[in-house]
Structures are given as C-alpha cells and as structure tokens.
Scaffold this motif. Structure first.
Motif, PDB file in Angstrom:
ATOM      1  N   PHE B 163       0.830  -1.214   0.000  1.00 36.32           N
ATOM      2  CA  PHE B 163       0.000   0.000   0.000  1.00 36.32           C
ATOM      3  C   PHE B 163       0.865   1.265   0.000  1.00 36.32           C
ATOM      4  N   LEU B 164       1.983   1.218   0.720  1.00 36.30           N
ATOM      5  CA  LEU B 164       2.872   2.387   0.707  1.00 36.30           C
ATOM      6  C   LEU B 164       3.392   2.615  -0.705  1.00 36.30           C
ATOM      7  N   THR B 165       3.674   1.525  -1.427  1.00 40.47           N
ATOM      8  CA  THR B 165       4.136   1.640  -2.814  1.00 40.47           C
ATOM      9  C   THR B 165       2.997   2.109  -3.709  1.00 40.47           C
ATOM     10  N   LEU B 166       1.800   1.551  -3.484  1.00 39.05           N
ATOM     11  CA  LEU B 166       0.637   1.977  -4.280  1.00 39.05           C
ATOM     12  C   LEU B 166       0.383   3.478  -4.086  1.00 39.05           C
ATOM     13  N   GLY B 167       0.607   3.959  -2.877  1.00 41.61           N
ATOM     14  CA  GLY B 167       0.452   5.392  -2.605  1.00 41.61           C
ATOM     15  C   GLY B 167       1.337   6.230  -3.525  1.00 41.61           C
ATOM     16  N   CYS B 168       2.589   5.783  -3.700  1.00 37.26           N
ATOM     17  CA  CYS B 168       3.513   6.505  -4.600  1.00 37.26           C
ATOM     18  C   CYS B 168       2.972   6.494  -6.028  1.00 37.26           C
ATOM     19  N   ILE B 169       2.414   5.359  -6.422  1.00 33.41           N
ATOM     20  CA  ILE B 169       1.896   5.246  -7.797  1.00 33.41           C
ATOM     21  C   ILE B 169       0.654   6.121  -7.970  1.00 33.41           C
ATOM     22  N   ILE B 170      -0.162   6.181  -6.929  1.00 31.05           N
ATOM     23  CA  ILE B 170      -1.349   7.049  -7.001  1.00 31.05           C
ATOM     24  C   ILE B 170      -0.907   8.510  -7.126  1.00 31.05           C
ATOM     25  N   VAL B 171       0.167   8.872  -6.448  1.00 33.66           N
ATOM     26  CA  VAL B 171       0.705  10.239  -6.599  1.00 33.66           C
ATOM     27  C   VAL B 171       1.071  10.473  -8.067  1.00 33.66           C
ATOM     28  N   VAL B 274      -7.945   9.473   1.294  1.00 40.54           N
ATOM     29  CA  VAL B 274      -7.500  10.789   1.782  1.00 40.54           C
ATOM     30  C   VAL B 274      -6.339  11.285   0.910  1.00 40.54           C
ATOM     31  N   LEU B 275      -5.406  10.375   0.634  1.00 42.58           N
ATOM     32  CA  LEU B 275      -4.261  10.740  -0.208  1.00 42.58           C
ATOM     33  C   LEU B 275      -4.740  11.235  -1.579  1.00 42.58           C
ATOM     34  N   THR B 276      -5.668  10.511  -2.180  1.00 45.17           N
ATOM     35  CA  THR B 276      -6.192  10.892  -3.498  1.00 45.17           C
ATOM     36  C   THR B 276      -6.840  12.279  -3.431  1.00 45.17           C
ATOM     37  N   SER B 277      -7.603  12.518  -2.367  1.00 46.44           N
ATOM     38  CA  SER B 277      -8.269  13.824  -2.224  1.00 46.44           C
ATOM     39  C   SER B 277      -7.234  14.941  -2.133  1.00 46.44           C
ATOM     40  N   TYR B 300       2.882  13.402   0.900  1.00 42.64           N
ATOM     41  CA  TYR B 300       2.645  11.980   1.173  1.00 42.64           C
ATOM     42  C   TYR B 300       3.749  11.381   2.050  1.00 42.64           C
ATOM     43  N   ILE B 301       4.983  11.632   1.671  1.00 40.48           N
ATOM     44  CA  ILE B 301       6.116  10.934   2.309  1.00 40.48           C
ATOM     45  C   ILE B 301       6.550  11.576   3.632  1.00 40.48           C
ATOM     46  N   LEU B 302       6.540  12.918   3.663  1.00 35.18           N
ATOM     47  CA  LEU B 302       7.131  13.631   4.811  1.00 35.18           C
ATOM     48  C   LEU B 302       6.633  13.154   6.194  1.00 35.18           C
ATOM     49  N   LEU B 321      -2.714   9.367  11.909  1.00 33.92           N
ATOM     50  CA  LEU B 321      -3.924   9.247  11.084  1.00 33.92           C
ATOM     51  C   LEU B 321      -3.753   9.973   9.753  1.00 33.92           C
ATOM     52  N   LEU B 322      -2.502  10.297   9.416  1.00 37.50           N
ATOM     53  CA  LEU B 322      -2.218  10.847   8.089  1.00 37.50           C
ATOM     54  C   LEU B 322      -2.035   9.667   7.133  1.00 37.50           C
ATOM     55  N   PRO B 323      -2.265   9.870   5.821  1.00 37.47           N
ATOM     56  CA  PRO B 323      -2.287   8.702   4.923  1.00 37.47           C
ATOM     57  C   PRO B 323      -1.110   7.750   5.093  1.00 37.47           C
ATOM     58  N   VAL B 324       0.108   8.264   5.052  1.00 31.83           N
ATOM     59  CA  VAL B 324       1.254   7.352   5.054  1.00 31.83           C
ATOM     60  C   VAL B 324       1.427   6.653   6.404  1.00 31.83           C
TER      61      VAL B 324
END
Lengths: 292, 376
Positions: B163-171, B274-277, B300-302, B321-324
């Motif tokens: 999911f952490l990797t998918l988050g990068c791809i969604i970015v 949340v990340l997508t929003s 996302y990463i910070l 409770l932040l996305p990452v």
C-alpha cells in the motif's frame, strides 16, 4: 446577436494588458490586428471567460457572460494561441473527447468529427496519433475542435500560425463559409488573412483599440503616408535606418522602396495606394516584441 | 458522463511513467509475496537422527500447522511449558551440527516456540524462563489465543508495504489530473466547453477515485486469495499480540487477526482515499504537473519521517492518522481503545469520519480550483 464589451480592463501588476476597452461585436468576421504584447490574447481569454477582468463587463445578448455560464460556453468555440493536445490520442479520439466536453451526443459527435476532419484535410490520418502530426496538422485539428459545436461565437487566436499558403487558403474559405450568422473574431500577424476574410478590423495597440472599421475605411487612415521611390542600391542601408521601409525590390543598380512616412521622404518619392500591411507597419513598426 | 470518465481513466493510465510504476508495483508485490506469504516465512526445525533439520517453504507450512493445531486455543502457563518441552532439541543434536546449545533460543523450532521466545518465556539456552502469562501480558492475559497465524500476519505485513508503494503510484497517476492540462495548455479548451467546468471536472475526480479504489481492491484481493490458497483461513481467531513478526505486539486490547485485517482495510482504504483527495487539490491548485508531483510526494512521504512520538499522546494519534502513517498500521494499533460514553472503539475507526470529511472537502476544493482556474 451581439457581444458587448464595456470598459474592459485587465491588469497584471502595474501592466495594463487590456485598457478600458469598449466595443460591440455583431454577426460577421472581425480581424484583430496588433503586435505582440498588444493585448489580443488577453482580450480573447476574457471573451472566453477563462480570465477574470480587473474591471468592466462582457455581455452576450444583454446578459453578463459570467451569469450566462454554461449556456455561453455552449455557443462558444475557441482556438487558443498555445493549443495543447494529448500526444497519444488519435485525431478522431481527440475530437470525440472534445465533443464529450462540448456536450455533443455520441452519434452526432462521430458524424461531426468526420465532417470536420474532412474539411480540414485530416480525414485520411484520423486514426494516427497526434504526436506524429506536423505543426500545421495540429493547428488544423485545433480549428476543427473549435467548430465542433457549431458555435455562434468563434474566437481564434493566431489560427493560421504554422499553416502553409495552401492550408491558409483552405482555412480562409472554411471560415468564410462558416461565418454566416455568427460572430468570428480572429487575431493574426498575417495581414493578408485578415484582409481576405474580415468584414471588420480592430487594430489594437497597448491594450486599446486604436482603429475599428471595414478594411477599406481603416486603410484610408494611412492615405498619403505610403510612398514609393527608386534609389541607388548603395543608399538603401542609410534609408533603412532613417525610415520605416515596408517593401523593397531590387532592379539592377537601383532599388524600389516602399516607405511609410508622414511626410514626403525623398524628392522623387510618389504617393502609393496603401494596403493593410502598410497600415500594420505604420502603427506597429516601433513595437517591442513581448508576449502576454 | 460515462464517456468522459472512460476518456479520463485512459488519459491517466496511458503514460509510460504510469506503466513503468505499475510494473514496478507488480514486481514489488511478487517479491514481497514470495518472501513472506508464498511459500512464506515459515520454517520449522526438527530433530532427525540426532541432528536439527530445518524445513522451509511449502513443505514447512503443513508441518508448522500440524504442530500449531495441537496448541490452538487460550494461552496458559501450562501450554507455554508444554510447547517449550515438546520442542527442546537435545544439546547433542545442536553440538552435532556445530551450533552452540547456549544460543538455542535464536533458532526457531516453529511458530509457537518463536512467539514464546519473543515474549521472553524462553531463556537463551532454550529452557523455560519461568515467566507466567499474567506477568507477561498483565490485564490482557485472560482471553489471549495462540495458534497458526503466519498467513494473516505475513499478508498484513506484505500489504503494508504494498500500500505504501501503491500510494507513490497514485501520486504519479493523480498529480497530473488537472495540472497537466495547465502544462500542455489544454485547460483553455476544456474550460470553454459546456461540460468543461462541471462534468469534465467531476469525471476527472471520479476517475481518480476509481483508480485508487480499483488499485486497493486488487491489491487486497490478490494478497487475500494467495494467503487463503497457501495458508488457509486458519488462525483468524488468534490474538494479534501472539504473532511471529510482532507487528501488533503492542496492541493494548484484545484483537484477533480477522478483526485486525478488517481494521487494516479501513486504514488502507481511508489512507488511499485521503491521499487521493489531497493530491487532487494539489493538482488543481499547482501551476504545472511537475510542481504538483513534487508537492504531492512531499505531502505523502514527509509525515513518515516526523517525530510524532515527541507530541503529547492526544496529538500523536492525529499524526498517525495521516495517509502514510495510517497505512503503516503498527503505530496506530499501539493506541488504546477510545471510549465514548458506553462505547469503546479502536482509534482506526477515526479514519472513517476523517476520510469522509477530507473526501468531501477534496472534491469541492479540487472542483473549484480547476473550474475557476485562470488560464495564463
């Protein structure tokens, strides 16, 4: 049908791109002439409601275009100067996408896209990706997308940029046949395009209209300011420094110069009938090249 | 609308960078699954002919499950002792293999032994340390269930990183949704179309969420199916505190793996939405696709590198409770149940209202940002 511009001003910091403009556009083709930085593109963006004016209003048939909203966009066709595209889309797919944004039904969008691709000479390459297109082909595709919804108001910013003479003739004919009962506003640096198809010309300088009227009427404003004379070839460089030279043609040891000047520049100079290019040079020879 | 959504999805996905990242995700998932789930992390050490023999991979799974089934159920002091006694390989066997018997506890006999070793029930030499379940787990002691839970634990562990990797791809996919139109000068054409400001903008937003949801569902579905195929559903009722990897060791309330999986899904879906929003808003407000991409990545990463633990506990929770941080799960699961009147619930449930609020705000803000964009 009228598009009314009232006291329109657009300011970027301290720079006035459009300065208290007022005009009424009714059905017909309007040519917008002006040097780079005159405010043409800004004016067109304001007319398309994609930039907010600092002051002033634009109304379509008596109602502010911002209030008109989607109904205004439904009658609008626009080709921006910097026309973007999706490189991996084919020409046909791009027009279908634009049709969806313009609210055309799926069936009609396909038919209309094919018609327009034919009219702009891209029917044979409709399934080729846009990234393989030349600058002129992309420009023709841009013109086609602007006409998809059969707009009542068509705004074209430098539509003939990148077109070769044959394509320009085709474009002029297309606009002429399209423009009946519509407001068409086009800006260009290519004076002959305006000369052939524009019923009215708006000359813009430093954010203001300095002349408005039929081509013949406007050209008369430089009556007596266009001169022709024959000079020795050796004299040309010094005369170029001194005068606004419109045209020069070398014939053996002499050169025939076309000079735009308030007063008779040389003893042997004779008045010549002005054309739109002379008018452009008369008003814009001293303009700095910068783009808004 | 449907037509516009199809166009937008195609626009988002048909990019070399997106394809490269998706291939990267598939490879990453394959590596993670093959390392942790299929055949997995399982290894069993048994004594054969006076020598310790290590069985790993597919063969180890039924062997490990067979041993674990014998002890499946509540964790008691008696059970602790019997696990240790049953798998106490003789010193002679260790010596025969040139292994110091005094370090026996470092060599995992099987899942049961490993868990008890992690919680300090076993001394270095492999003998019972004397700790009781109550001393070790305190109030949690009654009700703890031990059993074979490797499948569940390793799947959750794999999914965290996936999911952490998918988050990068969604970015990468979502950051250009609006900003790219500004960069390639398509904004003027879209915004002058009758549906440009409303339907097209909404189609872009819906497409972004659809891709996010589809990616998340696919990731969970693939991992869950692989887990069920290789390990079965066995161990769903075991306590998360009694896992081999110790990812939820510090969970201060009773939770079994199935409940944890459900909470994890809430955290992953919530985090991704949340990340997508957030990315959609960044994309609508940024001046170019490059700046949108950079800003979205930083946002996302910070939070992963910020010292949230330095904050008071009530504030620290919001940091997780932040996305990452939310998708990482481990730290979020360390917080105790939140009590509201007679109700007590996991802090993970806070992700639901947060997601709903951010989602609505994101849609409104992104829509406004693009439709009111001034073309330059």
């Amino acid at each position: 049908m009228e598009l009314r511009i009232e006291n329109l001003t657009k300011q970027y910091g301290s720079f006035l791109a459009v300065n208290d403009l007022s005009a009424v556009l009714t059905c017909g083709v309007y040519g917008l002439l002006g040097a780079n930085g005159a405010g043409k593109t800004t004016l067109m963006r304001l007319l398309c409601d994609i930039q907010l004016p600092t002051t002033g209003t634009i109304s379509y048939d008596g109602q502010d275009i911002r209030e008109y909203g989607d109904r205004y966009r439904n009658v609008l066709g626009y080709l921006p100067q910097d026309f973007g595209y999706y490189p991996d889309f084919t020409a046909m797919k791009f027009l279908l996408y634009m049709s969806a944004i313009k609210g055309l039904s799926k069936g009609y969008a396909r038919q209309r896209s094919l018609e327009l691709l034919d009219e702009v000479g891209l029917l044979q390459v409709r399934d080729k990706k846009i990234k393989t297109f030349s600058g002129g082909m992309k420009q023709r595709l841009g013109i086609a997308q602007a006409m998809l919804n059969d707009p009542k108001i068509l705004i074209l910013d430098e539509p003939t940029a990148g077109l070769d003479p044959k394509e320009r003739v085709r474009f002029r004919n297309l606009i002429s046949s399209f423009s009946r009962n519509k407001i068409v506003l086009l800006s260009t640096h290519i004076v002959s395009d305006v000369e052939y198809i524009a019923g009215d010309i708006l000359v813009m300088k430093k954010g203001k209209f300095i002349h408005e009227g039929k081509p013949d009427e406007i050209i008369h404003t430089v009556d007596g300011k266009v001169w022709e004379c024959r000079v020795a070839n050796g004299e040309v460089p010094s005369l170029e420094m001194k005068y606004n030279i419109g045209n020069m043609r070398t014939e053996g040891e002499t050169t025939i110069l076309r000079i735009i000047c308030e007063t008779k520049p040389l003893e042997n100079a004779v008045n010549a009938a002005p054309n739109l290019e002379d008018l452009y040079l008369y008003y814009f020879s001293d303009e700095e090249e910068h783009i808004i | 609308m449907k037509q516009l959504i199809i166009f937008e999805v195609k626009k988002m996905l048909r990019k070399p960078l997106v394809w490269a990242s998706l291939i990267g995700l598939v490879l990453f998932l394959a590596i993670m699954e093959s390392s942790w789930v299929v055949p997995g992390y399982t290894s069993v050490v048994t004594e054969k002919d006076g020598r310790p023999v290590t069985t790993e991979g597919f063969e180890a799974i039924p062997l490990d499950q067979e041993i674990c089934f014998l002890y499946h159920g509540p964790l008691t002091d008696e059970k602790v002792r019997s696990v240790i006694e049953a798998y106490d390989i003789s010193d002679a066997a260790w010596e025969a293999n040139k292994i110091d018997p005094a370090r026996e506890a470092h060599y995992t006999h099987n899942l049961m032994y490993s868990i008890l070793s992690t919680w300090g029930f076993i001394d270095l030499d492999g003998s019972y340390s004397g700790s009781t379940v109550e001393e070790t787990f305190g109030d949690l002691a009654p009700g703890l269930t031990i059993g074979y839970s490797t499948g569940w634990e390793c799947t959750i562990y794999t999914l965290v990183y996936s999911f952490l990797t998918l988050g990068c791809i969604i970015v990468i996919i979502v950051a250009p949704v609006f900003s790219e139109e500004y960069t390639i000068h398509m904004d003027a054409l879209i915004l002058t179309g009758i549906h440009g400001r409303k339907k097209c903008t909404l189609a872009k937003i819906i497409s972004a969420y659809l891709i996010t949801i589809a990616g998340s569902v696919l990731l969970i579905a693939i991992s869950t199916l692989l887990m069920l195929a290789v390990h079965g559903s066995v161990g769903w009722d075991c306590s998360v505190q009694l896992g081999e990897l110790g990812i939820f060791d510090h969970t201060p309330f009773h939770l079994n793996w199935l409940q944890a999986y459900g909470l994890a899904c809430i955290a992953w879906f919530g985090g991704m939405l949340v990340l997508t929003s957030i990315i959609l808003v960044v994309s609508a407000l940024a001046k170019s696709s490059f700046s949108a991409l950079v800003i979205a990545f930083v946002i996302y990463i910070l939070p992963m590198f910020l010292p949230w633990n330095l904050l008071p506990e009530s504030l620290e929770l919001w940091g997780y409770l932040l996305p990452v941080t939310q998708m990482q799960l481990m730290k979020l699961f360390r917080f105790d149940l939140i009590t509201l009147g007679s109700m007590a619930f996991s802090p993970v449930y806070l992700a639901i209202p947060i997601t709903v609020i951010v989602l609505i705000a994101g849609i409104i803000w992104a829509k406004k940002g693009f439709s009111q964009h001034q073309v330059v």
